[in-house]
Motif scaffolding. Structure first.
Motif, short mmCIF file in Angstrom:
data_model
loop_
_atom_site.label_atom_id
_atom_site.label_comp_id
_atom_site.label_asym_id
_atom_site.label_seq_id
_atom_site.Cartn_x
_atom_site.Cartn_y
_atom_site.Cartn_z
N ARG A 1 -4.50 7.08 0.19
CA ARG A 1 -4.11 5.69 0.10
C ARG A 1 -4.18 5.23 -1.35
N ARG B 1 0.97 5.28 1.01
CA ARG B 1 0.32 6.27 1.88
C ARG B 1 1.28 7.42 2.12
N GLN C 1 -8.22 -1.30 3.00
CA GLN C 1 -6.92 -0.65 2.87
C GLN C 1 -7.05 0.77 2.33
N ILE D 1 0.84 -1.19 0.00
CA ILE D 1 0.00 0.00 0.00
C ILE D 1 0.88 1.24 0.00
#
Length: 364
Positions: free
Chosen positions: A303, A5, A325, A3
């Motif tokens: 995100r 971020r 997520q 992920i």
């Protein structure tokens, strides 16, 4: 799951480890804990709206959520050169001619330039070598373009990217040894480090103000002008895919190419799309070979993830875990961009891939 971020203060130790792995030449990622912590703080304050434009920077990290480990970083500086000058060399031409002698010489030159003042900059791209697989590199590089397309209003008209130039395994730069070292009398690694930690006053004080004739440089220094480091070539090619071009500007330390583009002409601006989320069981989602970057477009809690399900009729199917997520739910809008670039015509591909080499061929 991987992920992307915003960077957070807790990431400083992982960022330090990445900086140690980056090696020579990555000016904006130096293994200095105090400076890294200060840069993280600056990025956090940027998102919070607490800094003037001249100080703003966005930093993103690629996290392996299974290990809770940051394995990559990338960034965008909002506006260059507003507090202290931002330097590069412009590759130009100076003509010397004499009609009585039938002499005409067009000589390549290097001019000290501040032409990219008030441009935004793609910066600080580095991925842990152990994670250079499964399209992680493309994901990390290209997410910045998806962010630019979503939050265009926070950036300037032009985006630039200063590519790491050639240096050997010992950190020796032939361009620096022929040019910068003559004026600074320090090693390339030290000059690069000082610039990376913000001590740039020496550049203005010591760099030449008059054009340098390229033909007077050693052959290895001439060959390095506009050339990117072998480890940087994949990142360079990705930027070409997204619409950036070499316009004759190079780094003053190692001679690496600087790429640039009008933000409105970037592929992500033209091709990214907003679609609605539809949460499904994994077995009900058709998965293909093409990868897509998906971002939640939540400015305060940004995100992005990588998926292999194709949007259809303005709908993107996600699993419950993927939606979690991204902090989205059924019906939420997300922004999607294909990682794969549409196939370009052969002449265009050739021209792009030779963008930095054309000057090298001209001076050798």
């Amino acid at each position: 799951m991987m992920i992307i971020r915003y960077i957070e203060p807790k990431d400083v130790n992982d960022l330090y480890l990445l900086a140690q792995k980056a090696g020579f030449g990555l000016t904006s990622l130096q293994p200095n804990m105090e400076k890294l912590a200060a840069r993280i703080e600056r990025a956090c304050k940027t998102v919070a709206g607490e800094l003037p434009k001249a100080d703003q920077v966005y930093l993103f990290v690629l996290e392996d959520t299974e290990l809770n480990k940051v394995v990559g970083v990338c960034g965008i500086e909002v506006a260059l050169g507003l507090k202290e000058p931002w330097y590069n060399f412009h590759v130009g031409t100076q003509v010397h001619a004499s009609e009585p002698l039938s002499v005409y010489n067009a000589l390549p030159t290097l001019y000290l330039s501040n032409d990219h003042t008030n441009c935004s900059e793609l910066c600080t791209l580095f991925l842990d070598p152990d994670y250079r697989l499964n399209k992680n590199g493309k994901f990390l590089s290209k997410v910045r373009f998806l962010f630019l397309s979503a939050f265009r209003q926070y950036f300037e008209e032009t985006i630039v990217a200063e590519m790491r130039g050639y240096s050997d395994a010992n950190g020796q730069s032939p361009f620096w040894n022929a040019v910068g070292h003559k004026f600074f009398n320090i090693e390339f690694t030290k000059a690069d480090y000082l610039s990376g930690v913000g001590q740039k006053a020496f550049i203005a004080e010591l760099m030449p103000r008059h054009p340098l004739y390229v033909d007077m440089l050693p052959d290895d220094a001439k060959a390095a002008i506009g050339i990117v480091h072998p480890n940087t070539r994949p990142a360079y090619n990705l930027l070409l895919e997204e619409g950036l071009r070499y316009k004759g500007y190079v780094d003053i330390f190692d001679g690496g190419a600087t790429l640039q583009a009008d933000i409105e002409n970037l592929r992500a601006i033209k091709e990214s799309q907003s679609v609605a989320v539809q949460i499904e069981q994994p077995e009900n989602i058709a998965v293909g070979d093409e990868a897509y970057i998906v971002a939640n477009d939540d400015y305060e809690n940004y995100r992005a993830i990588l998926v292999y399900s194709k949007p259809h009729q303005n709908i993107l199917q996600l699993t419950k875990e993927q939606a979690k997520q991204l902090n989205v739910e059924n019906g939420s809008l997300v922004r999607v961009l294909s990682v794969q670039v549409k196939q370009l015509s052969s002449p265009e591909v050739v021209n792009k891939l030779k963008a930095t080499e054309h000057f090298r061929m001209a001076v050798n």
